[in-house]
Write a protein that holds these residues in place. Structure first.
Motif, short mmCIF file in Angstrom:
data_model
loop_
_atom_site.label_atom_id
_atom_site.label_comp_id
_atom_site.label_asym_id
_atom_site.label_seq_id
_atom_site.Cartn_x
_atom_site.Cartn_y
_atom_site.Cartn_z
N SER A 1 -26.57 14.10 78.37
CA SER A 1 -25.77 14.40 77.18
C SER A 1 -26.24 15.69 76.53
N GLU A 2 -25.29 16.41 75.97
CA GLU A 2 -25.57 17.53 75.09
C GLU A 2 -25.11 17.10 73.71
N ILE A 3 -26.01 17.20 72.75
CA ILE A 3 -25.71 16.73 71.40
C ILE A 3 -25.93 17.88 70.42
N ILE A 4 -24.91 18.17 69.64
CA ILE A 4 -25.00 19.16 68.56
C ILE A 4 -24.78 18.40 67.26
N SER A 5 -25.73 18.54 66.35
CA SER A 5 -25.65 17.86 65.05
C SER A 5 -25.66 18.91 63.94
N ILE A 6 -24.72 18.81 63.03
CA ILE A 6 -24.64 19.73 61.89
C ILE A 6 -24.62 18.89 60.61
#
Length: 150
Positions: free
Chosen positions: A52-57
């Motif tokens: 998984s690639e996870i981007i959190s903002i």
């Protein structure tokens, strides 16, 4: 007769002192709905290998005019182990608001020129979601949706 007037006067005084409390006074209607709130947007995509690639903002509205944006990136393997994790990027900005709409102005250097972008953050009536749009958006781009964290 005088005793009757004395008791009536004391009763009116007691009623006047107990009738109004700070809890009874209404909140000002111009209170900033953004100040002190936190919002989050998490994007997750599955890689070809099953990881998984996870981007959190995260948006943090510090007070009536200051906003902090925290961004994280993490690449994980299928078993959950971390392949790559970038350090958290922290950006501090200022904003103005009118009702449930906040406006953020940012400046960036593009092709050796300073470019100004305007972002609009619109809170829904239930105060549980924020929709973000920007002048940086290209045709066909979807607005970003943030959900309330705090």
């Amino acid at each position: 007769m005088k005793l009757k007037y004395i008791f009536m006067f004391l009763g009116v005084m007691l009623l006047g002192l107990s009738a109004c409390d700070k809890k009874d006074t209404p909140e000002p209607s111009n209170k900033n709905p953004f100040a002190g709130t936190k919002w989050e947007r998490v994007l997750k995509a599955t890689t070809e290998e099953g990881g998984s690639e996870i981007i959190s903002i995260e948006l943090q509205f510090i007070d009536d005019s200051h906003l902090v944006v925290l961004s994280d990136y993490k690449d994980t393997a299928k078993d959950g182990s971390i392949i790559k994790q970038n350090p958290t990027v922290k950006e501090e900005m200022t904003y103005t608001y009118e009702g449930l709409v906040a406006t953020v102005i940012t400046h960036e250097i593009e092709n050796d020129k300073q470019v100004t972008h305007k972002g609009t953050l619109t809170m829904d009536a239930a105060k549980q979601k924020i929709t973000a749009t920007s002048t940086k958006m290209e045709e066909g781009d979807e607005p970003e949706i943030y959900t309330r964290k705090k």
